[in-house]
Every structure is written in C-alpha cells, then in structure tokens.
Design a protein around this motif. Structure first.
Motif, mmCIF file in Angstrom:
data_model
loop_
_atom_site.group_PDB
_atom_site.id
_atom_site.type_symbol
_atom_site.label_atom_id
_atom_site.label_comp_id
_atom_site.label_asym_id
_atom_site.label_seq_id
_atom_site.Cartn_x
_atom_site.Cartn_y
_atom_site.Cartn_z
ATOM 1 N N LYS A 148 60.479 -19.224 81.122
ATOM 2 C CA LYS A 148 61.804 -18.674 81.370
ATOM 3 C C LYS A 148 62.812 -19.059 80.293
ATOM 4 C CE LYS A 148 60.922 -18.873 86.277
ATOM 5 N NZ LYS A 148 61.196 -19.530 87.535
ATOM 6 N N ALA A 149 62.426 -19.920 79.387
ATOM 7 C CA ALA A 149 63.331 -20.400 78.339
ATOM 8 C C ALA A 149 63.484 -19.362 77.223
ATOM 9 C CB ALA A 149 62.815 -21.711 77.764
ATOM 10 N N THR A 150 64.489 -19.594 76.384
ATOM 11 C CA THR A 150 64.716 -18.729 75.225
ATOM 12 C C THR A 150 64.741 -19.582 73.965
ATOM 13 O OG1 THR A 150 67.122 -18.900 75.390
ATOM 14 C CG2 THR A 150 66.082 -17.060 76.555
ATOM 15 N N LEU B 8 73.354 -18.499 66.759
ATOM 16 C CA LEU B 8 73.399 -18.894 68.172
ATOM 17 C C LEU B 8 73.467 -17.693 69.107
ATOM 18 C CD1 LEU B 8 75.769 -21.989 67.952
ATOM 19 C CD2 LEU B 8 73.396 -22.001 68.746
ATOM 20 N N ASN B 9 74.060 -16.598 68.652
ATOM 21 C CA ASN B 9 74.200 -15.391 69.477
ATOM 22 C C ASN B 9 72.873 -14.675 69.727
ATOM 23 O OD1 ASN B 9 76.711 -15.032 70.504
ATOM 24 N ND2 ASN B 9 77.404 -13.602 68.948
ATOM 25 N N ASP B 10 71.932 -14.797 68.811
ATOM 26 C CA ASP B 10 70.669 -14.063 68.909
ATOM 27 C C ASP B 10 69.594 -14.933 69.537
ATOM 28 O OD1 ASP B 10 71.851 -11.877 67.647
ATOM 29 O OD2 ASP B 10 71.314 -12.614 65.664
ATOM 30 N N THR B 11 69.167 -14.574 70.748
ATOM 31 C CA THR B 11 68.088 -15.312 71.404
ATOM 32 C C THR B 11 66.987 -14.353 71.813
ATOM 33 O OG1 THR B 11 69.137 -15.132 73.582
ATOM 34 C CG2 THR B 11 69.632 -17.120 72.298
ATOM 35 N N VAL B 12 65.792 -14.887 71.906
ATOM 36 C CA VAL B 12 64.631 -14.118 72.367
ATOM 37 C C VAL B 12 63.910 -14.958 73.417
ATOM 38 C CG1 VAL B 12 64.304 -12.761 70.269
ATOM 39 C CG2 VAL B 12 63.236 -14.984 70.444
ATOM 40 N N PRO B 13 63.318 -14.302 74.434
ATOM 41 C CA PRO B 13 62.602 -15.069 75.453
ATOM 42 C C PRO B 13 61.281 -15.613 74.909
ATOM 43 C CG PRO B 13 62.456 -12.713 75.915
ATOM 44 C CD PRO B 13 63.354 -12.876 74.719
ATOM 45 N N LEU B 14 60.943 -16.822 75.324
ATOM 46 C CA LEU B 14 59.642 -17.393 74.972
ATOM 47 C C LEU B 14 58.575 -16.697 75.808
ATOM 48 C CD1 LEU B 14 60.616 -21.156 74.765
ATOM 49 C CD2 LEU B 14 59.717 -19.767 72.905
ATOM 50 N N PRO B 15 57.398 -16.418 75.233
ATOM 51 C CA PRO B 15 56.363 -15.673 75.952
ATOM 52 C C PRO B 15 55.846 -16.382 77.211
ATOM 53 C CG PRO B 15 55.721 -16.047 73.655
ATOM 54 C CD PRO B 15 57.025 -16.726 73.880
ATOM 55 N N ALA B 16 55.810 -17.701 77.221
ATOM 56 C CA ALA B 16 55.172 -18.423 78.324
ATOM 57 C C ALA B 16 56.167 -19.122 79.235
ATOM 58 C CB ALA B 16 54.178 -19.429 77.765
#
Length: 166
Positions: free
Chosen positions: A62-64, A52-60
């Motif tokens: 504002k969500a992660t 849960l601590n590790d997130t990355v932004p979605l390319p298309a």
C-alpha cells in the motif's frame, strides 16, 4: 536500504539562503541526477528526475515511492523515495567555511544517486535582504546586481555530493 543525503555548497558573494524556490521541501522542485545500479554498476545515460509531488504505488503493498526504474543493463527494478524535513538553505557562513549543507534525503533501494545537476527553480537573497527568485543554476553560476545593497552578487563553484547517512 541505503539513505543518501544530497549535500550542496557554492561560493556565495554577498548572498545567503540558497535553496529551492519554495524551500528545501518544495513539492514541485525537480531533482535531476544519474543513478548507478547496485547490482551491475551500470550508470544511467540520462538524468533521472524525482520530485515530492510525483509518487507511484509500490507493486507489493500500500506504500508509495517517488521512482521505480529498471536497470537497462541487468533488468533489476529499484526505487528512490524522498524523505523531506532534513534539508536546509546554504547560508553565507556555511559557504565561507567551505562546508556542505544538506538539501534532501533519498532512500535508495538498488540504486546509488550520483552526479546531481543544478537546474532552475532556485531562490537566494542578498545580505541586504533583496530576494532573487527563479534562479537558473544550470550554467553553473549566477550573477546579478543588488540595487538595494549597491553591490554585485554571484553564485559560483557549485558542487554537490551524496553522503551515506544512517
């Protein structure tokens, strides 16, 4: 989009409340499993790790998400997003009934999670209230002695499955 609930069970001897160290929504707990590509069926050779601590932004947008990964065989990019708040500890009663308990929900787009690996970072308590922390289940079992309850405690026959949920 398909949601998969990680369901676990085990034989708990004189134990209850098996769960990740800081609870079912532990932000630091790492989930290890293999991924199967929804397009070509290729199964990842190495375990994939999400927390849960590790997130990355979605390319298309504002969500992660928690994981973006390309299939090494067909090149399709897919995501895995964790959805907290649906898990619960494995109790002695559930264990004795042979039922599975939900641990974590995964929103998988393009992948199917398979083969969950139990590792370290678990906690469990004896029926007498003794707490066992940082339990390592990577060997598939755990055995100790509860001094307070004056009885042996054990976790064995660990099993996990991913169930499709709507």
């Amino acid at each position: 989009m398909v949601n998969y609930m990680l369901m676990i069970t085990a034989e708990l001897e004189n134990l209850t409340n098996l769960q990740p160290q800081a609870g079912c929504d532990d932000p630091n707990f790492s989930y290890f499993f293999k991924l199967k590509c929804g397009r070509c069926g290729e199964i990842s050779q190495k375990d994939t790790c999400v927390s849960l601590n590790d997130t990355v932004p979605l390319p298309a947008g504002k969500a992660t998400t928690h994981l973006i990964q390309k299939c090494k065989f067909c090149g399709r990019e897919s995501t895995v997003t964790m959805i907290p708040g649906r898990g619960q500890p494995l109790t002695n009663e559930t264990s004795e009934s042979g039922k599975f308990t939900p641990l974590m929900l995964f929103d998988c787009r393009g992948y199917e999670p398979i083969d969950f690996e139990f590792g370290d970072g678990w906690k469990v308590e004896s029926l007498e209230g003794t707490k066992f922390e940082n339990v390592d289940l990577s060997s598939g079992e755990f055995a100790e002695y509860d001094e307070k309850g004056e009885c042996p405690v054990m976790i064995s026959n660990l099993r996990a499955t991913f169930d499709v949920v709507k």
